[in-house]
Write an enzyme that holds these catalytic residues in place. Structure first.
Site, PDB file in Angstrom:
ATOM      1  CG  ASP A 190      71.740   6.843  90.901  1.00 47.07           C
ATOM      2  OD1 ASP A 190      70.468   6.076  89.767  1.00 47.07           O
ATOM      3  OD2 ASP A 190      72.080   5.582  91.777  1.00 47.07           O
ATOM      4  CE  LYS A 205      71.168   7.617  85.688  1.00 50.50           C
ATOM      5  NZ  LYS A 205      71.472   7.871  87.146  1.00 50.50           N
ATOM      6  CG  ASP A 220      66.010   2.322  92.490  1.00 51.61           C
ATOM      7  OD1 ASP A 220      65.525   2.231  93.218  1.00 51.61           O
ATOM      8  OD2 ASP A 220      66.417   3.316  91.500  1.00 51.61           O
ATOM      9  CG  ASP A 270      75.101   6.653  88.526  1.00 53.13           C
ATOM     10  OD1 ASP A 270      73.996   8.136  88.241  1.00 53.13           O
ATOM     11  OD2 ASP A 270      74.809   6.172  89.570  1.00 53.13           O
ATOM     12  CG  ASP A 316      73.780   2.641  92.897  1.00 51.86           C
ATOM     13  OD1 ASP A 316      73.682   3.463  91.964  1.00 51.86           O
ATOM     14  OD2 ASP A 316      73.742   1.515  92.885  1.00 51.86           O
TER      15      ASP A 316
END
Length: 223
Positions: A8, A150, A10, A177, A173
């Site tokens: 990831d 994802k 951000d 995810d 995070d």
């Protein structure tokens, strides 16, 4: 041999202020295995980051809505339906929360992102009426089609690259995810992760943001 990575951006490759941590330029360009950037951001962002890192452009953008691998782009999700949700949300008194340029959504092709300051209950109610879902990535509320994730994007990447998702190590995070964590061989949630990501991860790190990610990468290089 180090494993391939799916990372990831951000909250994972950044600091607490959302700035890209410069240490990514030290560790990722020399990683001796594929690196996949998987983000909720619009497609141009991870492509640009790959360019400046000198990495092959293998990306999963818009929470799985756009996948680029081996020079081929594929799309999933219904951008028109997401826009219809946004329009109805605004007509019912909601606001997307961005300025006139709306660079958050300008290049999105499969979903719409709405500011976390928006009326979440109203947004979810409108999205449900259009049979779409809303996920909270910590950056924005994302209005998207069901089944666009994802993790599904990574499975597509692996089909093209002749890898198994279980070969990958993931760091992230956020709620978006969790689907990645479910398909990879080993997953880590940084300490600043939300509860959904922490629950889905194999391990929750003691350190936050890039500090946590770097601790994983350094450990993998030593093993």
């Amino acid at each position: 041999m180090v494993p391939p990575l799916v990372l990831d951006i951000d909250g994972t490759l950044t600091d607490a202020q959302g700035r890209l941590d410069p240490r990514v330029f030290e560790v990722l360009p020399s990683w001796d295995a594929p690196v996949v950037l998987a983000t909720g951001k619009a497609f141009p962002y991870p492509v640009s980051l790959c360019h400046y890192l000198g990495l092959p452009q293998t990306v999963i953008a818009e929470n799985g809505g756009v996948v680029l691998v081996d020079g081929e782009v594929t799309f999933a999700g219904n951008r028109e339906a997401a826009q219809a949700v946004a329009d109805e949300f605004v007509s019912r008194g909601g606001t997307l929360g961005w300025d006139a340029a709306d660079t958050v959504n300008r290049w999105r092709e499969t979903e719409i992102a709405v500011s976390l300051d928006a009326d979440e209950a109203l947004l979810r109610d409108v999205a449900s009426a259009f049979d779409l879902e809303v996920i909270d990535t910590g950056f924005a509320y994302h209005v998207k089609s069901h089944g666009v994730e994802k993790g599904v994007g990574l499975e597509h990447v692996c089909e093209t690259m002749d890898y198994d998702p279980a070969d990958f190590v993931a760091v992230g995070d956020s709620e978006n995810d969790a689907s990645t964590f479910r398909v990879v061989g080993q997953s880590y949630a940084v300490a600043n992760a939300d509860d959904v990501a922490k629950e889905a991860a194999d391990e929750v790190l003691e350190q936050s943001y890039m500090d946590g990610t770097l601790s994983v990468l350094e450990s993998l290089q030593k093993s």
